[in-house]
Write a protein that holds these residues in place. Structure first.
Motif, PDB file in Angstrom:
ATOM      1  N   SER A  19       0.823  -1.212   0.000  1.00 21.95           N
ATOM      2  CA  SER A  19       0.000   0.000   0.000  1.00 21.95           C
ATOM      3  C   SER A  19       0.857   1.262   0.000  1.00 21.95           C
ATOM      4  N   ILE A  20       2.015   1.198   0.683  1.00 15.87           N
ATOM      5  CA  ILE A  20       2.943   2.324   0.743  1.00 15.87           C
ATOM      6  C   ILE A  20       4.266   1.862   0.168  1.00 15.87           C
ATOM      7  N   SER A 148     -13.813  15.157  -2.763  1.00 17.64           N
ATOM      8  CA  SER A 148     -14.050  13.795  -3.211  1.00 17.64           C
ATOM      9  C   SER A 148     -13.024  13.445  -4.283  1.00 17.64           C
ATOM     10  N   TYR A 149     -12.257  12.395  -4.022  1.00 16.79           N
ATOM     11  CA  TYR A 149     -11.221  11.964  -4.952  1.00 16.79           C
ATOM     12  C   TYR A 149     -11.377  10.467  -5.234  1.00 16.79           C
ATOM     13  N   LEU A 150     -12.605  10.059  -5.498  1.00 16.16           N
ATOM     14  CA  LEU A 150     -12.886   8.646  -5.696  1.00 16.16           C
ATOM     15  C   LEU A 150     -12.301   8.099  -6.993  1.00 16.16           C
ATOM     16  N   ASP A 151     -11.822   8.987  -7.865  1.00 18.34           N
ATOM     17  CA  ASP A 151     -11.191   8.518  -9.099  1.00 18.34           C
ATOM     18  C   ASP A 151      -9.683   8.338  -8.939  1.00 18.34           C
ATOM     19  N   VAL A 152      -9.124   8.654  -7.782  1.00 13.44           N
ATOM     20  CA  VAL A 152      -7.680   8.553  -7.569  1.00 13.44           C
ATOM     21  C   VAL A 152      -7.304   7.124  -7.186  1.00 13.44           C
ATOM     22  N   THR A 153      -6.313   6.578  -7.877  1.00 16.28           N
ATOM     23  CA  THR A 153      -5.803   5.241  -7.572  1.00 16.28           C
ATOM     24  C   THR A 153      -4.411   5.277  -6.976  1.00 16.28           C
ATOM     25  N   HIS A 170       5.082  16.394  13.018  1.00 14.05           N
ATOM     26  CA  HIS A 170       4.107  15.336  12.739  1.00 14.05           C
ATOM     27  C   HIS A 170       3.720  15.300  11.259  1.00 14.05           C
ATOM     28  N   GLU A 171       4.698  15.486  10.381  1.00 19.81           N
ATOM     29  CA  GLU A 171       4.402  15.470   8.955  1.00 19.81           C
ATOM     30  C   GLU A 171       3.793  14.147   8.491  1.00 19.81           C
ATOM     31  N   PRO A 172       4.280  12.979   8.969  1.00 14.95           N
ATOM     32  CA  PRO A 172       3.653  11.723   8.532  1.00 14.95           C
ATOM     33  C   PRO A 172       2.159  11.665   8.843  1.00 14.95           C
ATOM     34  N   SER A 173       1.735  12.303   9.929  1.00 18.63           N
ATOM     35  CA  SER A 173       0.304  12.316  10.255  1.00 18.63           C
ATOM     36  C   SER A 173      -0.476  13.115   9.222  1.00 18.63           C
ATOM     37  N   LYS A 174       0.117  14.179   8.715  1.00 21.82           N
ATOM     38  CA  LYS A 174      -0.553  14.966   7.676  1.00 21.82           C
ATOM     39  C   LYS A 174      -0.706  14.131   6.399  1.00 21.82           C
ATOM     40  N   LEU A 175       0.328  13.364   6.066  1.00 25.34           N
ATOM     41  CA  LEU A 175       0.227  12.521   4.879  1.00 25.34           C
ATOM     42  C   LEU A 175      -0.837  11.442   5.063  1.00 25.34           C
ATOM     43  N   MET A 176      -0.924  10.877   6.259  1.00 20.61           N
ATOM     44  CA  MET A 176      -1.943   9.868   6.525  1.00 20.61           C
ATOM     45  C   MET A 176      -3.352  10.471   6.484  1.00 20.61           C
ATOM     46  N   ASN A 177      -3.486  11.712   6.945  1.00 22.64           N
ATOM     47  CA  ASN A 177      -4.789  12.384   6.842  1.00 22.64           C
ATOM     48  C   ASN A 177      -5.177  12.581   5.386  1.00 22.64           C
ATOM     49  N   LEU A 178      -4.211  12.968   4.569  1.00 21.09           N
ATOM     50  CA  LEU A 178      -4.482  13.141   3.142  1.00 21.09           C
ATOM     51  C   LEU A 178      -4.842  11.799   2.504  1.00 21.09           C
ATOM     52  N   PHE A 179      -4.109  10.759   2.869  1.00 19.17           N
ATOM     53  CA  PHE A 179      -4.405   9.429   2.338  1.00 19.17           C
ATOM     54  C   PHE A 179      -5.822   9.002   2.704  1.00 19.17           C
ATOM     55  N   SER A 180      -6.226   9.272   3.945  1.00 25.33           N
ATOM     56  CA  SER A 180      -7.574   8.924   4.388  1.00 25.33           C
ATOM     57  C   SER A 180      -8.631   9.674   3.584  1.00 25.33           C
ATOM     58  N   THR A 181      -8.354  10.941   3.292  1.00 24.10           N
ATOM     59  CA  THR A 181      -9.283  11.738   2.489  1.00 24.10           C
ATOM     60  C   THR A 181      -9.468  11.141   1.101  1.00 24.10           C
ATOM     61  N   VAL A 182      -8.384  10.646   0.523  1.00 23.72           N
ATOM     62  CA  VAL A 182      -8.435  10.121  -0.839  1.00 23.72           C
ATOM     63  C   VAL A 182      -8.996   8.702  -0.871  1.00 23.72           C
ATOM     64  N   ASP A 183      -8.545   7.861   0.032  1.00 22.03           N
ATOM     65  CA  ASP A 183      -8.914   6.439  -0.029  1.00 22.03           C
ATOM     66  C   ASP A 183     -10.350   6.171   0.422  1.00 22.03           C
ATOM     67  N   GLN A 185     -11.592   4.526   2.838  1.00 20.96           N
ATOM     68  CA  GLN A 185     -11.782   3.126   3.225  1.00 20.96           C
ATOM     69  C   GLN A 185     -12.015   2.189   2.044  1.00 20.96           C
ATOM     70  N   ARG A 186     -11.575   2.601   0.860  1.00 23.80           N
ATOM     71  CA  ARG A 186     -11.711   1.704  -0.286  1.00 23.80           C
ATOM     72  C   ARG A 186     -10.633   0.628  -0.269  1.00 23.80           C
ATOM     73  N   GLY A 187      -9.447   0.959   0.245  1.00 25.46           N
ATOM     74  CA  GLY A 187      -8.415  -0.036   0.439  1.00 25.46           C
ATOM     75  C   GLY A 187      -7.548  -0.335  -0.755  1.00 25.46           C
ATOM     76  N   TYR A 188      -7.679   0.389  -1.863  1.00 24.11           N
ATOM     77  CA  TYR A 188      -6.815   0.077  -2.999  1.00 24.11           C
ATOM     78  C   TYR A 188      -5.958   1.248  -3.458  1.00 24.11           C
ATOM     79  N   VAL A 189      -6.103   2.431  -2.875  1.00 22.25           N
ATOM     80  CA  VAL A 189      -5.225   3.551  -3.228  1.00 22.25           C
ATOM     81  C   VAL A 189      -3.821   3.246  -2.708  1.00 22.25           C
TER      82      VAL A 189
END
Length: 388
Positions: A19-20, A148-153, A170-183, A185-189
């Motif tokens: 995933s990462i 909404s970024y449901l088209d992002v893979t 806490h930069e990694p937390s910001k990246l994880m927040n962004l990842f959560s916004t994009v994904d 809970q779809r699980g494939y981004v």
């Protein structure tokens, strides 16, 4: 004439299904080229097949992405790095006309969205076509939270190792927040962190506890790690995230870099600043005292040495991989209920005037390092300023 140059290929780390994905190497070895093509512009043209995570089996969403092709998200750290001119320059090495079979000839950015476009050289005008991605600044990730970024893979984070500093602690937390916004809970981004071998003191390597594995890596090697999320699936199994990280091997092309950082720029060694070294062999010194420095998952042994000839004392710093015993003083950013664990080397909370005076000699012109990389790591890891 220089050697024929071969470039890095992303396929091996991609086959791990992580995933990462973290890719670091020398400059100009082709890692950004591979990522922007194979995880950016090309999937936007072709149908995109996604591995379905067993924890989030949402087949209808996968099918939707397959039918219309996926978008990507390009991430840079600071807002000034996502100007239209800079991002369009990033895609200069993409042969748009070839990969779109003549449908488009340019990539343009408009309102932080990335488009295949057509540029008319006669009128100097650009006509936007298919949207293929988004560009965002990690420093302002909160403003994207409602989008909404449901088209992002795929999320591509360029220059994740910084030469100029990170976004707070806490930069990694910001990246994880962004990842959560994009994904959502779809699980494939999937995320792709791309950078040069600038420094091992990187918050992502520390936060995800990758340093012990990275410090033992060799060029060309890929390692993997599963990290638990703290959540469980419907059957009570721990949910984990897979990280794959690769120290890309040096490519076969010739480089022509000279100067202080030539090892990093030419061959992908970790960047190191010149540091003072002992002028004599260690056998010419007597060890008077030892301490441990433990910061950001890096451990160093500090030895207070006596020059047997001049009778002068100095400090010697070298990497330390052993266990920390209970009877040695440790200076650390960690808090531990022990009188041996201290925060401030210049003002230790110990009732021993002799040791206090020894620690006060820990000054810039009196410290020597086992190697340039050791000294660079030490100075970047510690959270105090060495006195002059």
């Amino acid at each position: 004439m220089g050697k024929v140059k071969t470039h890095y290929n992303i396929d091996e780390i991609d086959s791990k299904g992580a995933s990462i994905n973290i890719i670091f190497a020398m400059r100009s070895n082709g890692k950004s080229y591979q990522v922007k093509h194979k995880k950016g512009v090309i999937p936007a043209i072709k149908d995109t097949t996604r591995y379905i995570d067993p924890y989030y089996n949402k087949g209808h969403i996968i099918k939707e992405v397959q039918e219309k092709g996926g978008c990507f998200m390009l991430v840079r750290r600071w807002r000034e790095e996502i100007s239209t001119a800079l991002i369009e320059k990033y895609f200069d090495d993409v042969d748009v006309e070839r990969i779109t079979e003549g449908e488009y000839n340019f990539i343009t950015v408009y309102r932080n969205q990335i488009f295949f476009s057509n540029y008319d050289i006669k009128t100097n005008k650009v006509t936007k076509g298919k949207r293929i991605g988004y560009v965002v600044a990690l420093s302002t990730e909160q403003k994207y939270a409602g989008g909404s970024y449901l088209d992002v893979t795929d999320i591509i984070f360029e220059e994740f190792m910084s030469r100029t500093g990170y976004i707070g602690n806490h930069e990694p937390s910001k990246l994880m927040n962004l990842f959560s916004t994009v994904d959502r809970q779809r699980g494939y981004v999937k995320m792709w962190l791309v950078g040069n071998t600038i420094t091992r003191i990187c918050p992502y390597l520390v936060e995800w506890d990758l340093l012990p594995m990275i410090k033992s890596m060799k060029k060309g090697e890929i390692k993997e790690k599963w990290i638990p999320t703290g959540e469980k699936d419907d059957e009570g199994r721990d949910i984990e995230v897979k990280i794959a990280f690769e120290w890309c091997d040096k490519n076969s092309g010739a480089n022509y870099i000279i100067g202080e950082h030539k090892e990093m720029l030419n061959s992908g060694d970790w960047q190191a600043e010149a540091q003072p070294h002992l002028h004599k062999s260690l056998k010419d010194y007597k060890i008077l005292y030892r301490v441990i420095f433990y910061y950001k998952e890096f451990k160093f042994l500090g030895e207070y040495l006596l020059d047997l000839e001049t009778r002068e004392c100095c400090w010697f710093i070298k990497p330390y991989e052993g266990e920390i015993k209970d009877n040695i003083i440790v200076f650390s950013d960690r808090i531990k209920a022990s009188r041996y664990w201290q925060r401030d080397i210049y003002n230790p909370l110990i009732n021993n005037p002799k040791l206090v005076n020894i620690f006060r000699t820990f000054k810039e012109n009196n410290i020597f390092y086992a190697s340039d990389l050791c000294g660079t790591d030490f100075k970047q890891a510690i959270d105090f300023e060495i006195r002059k």
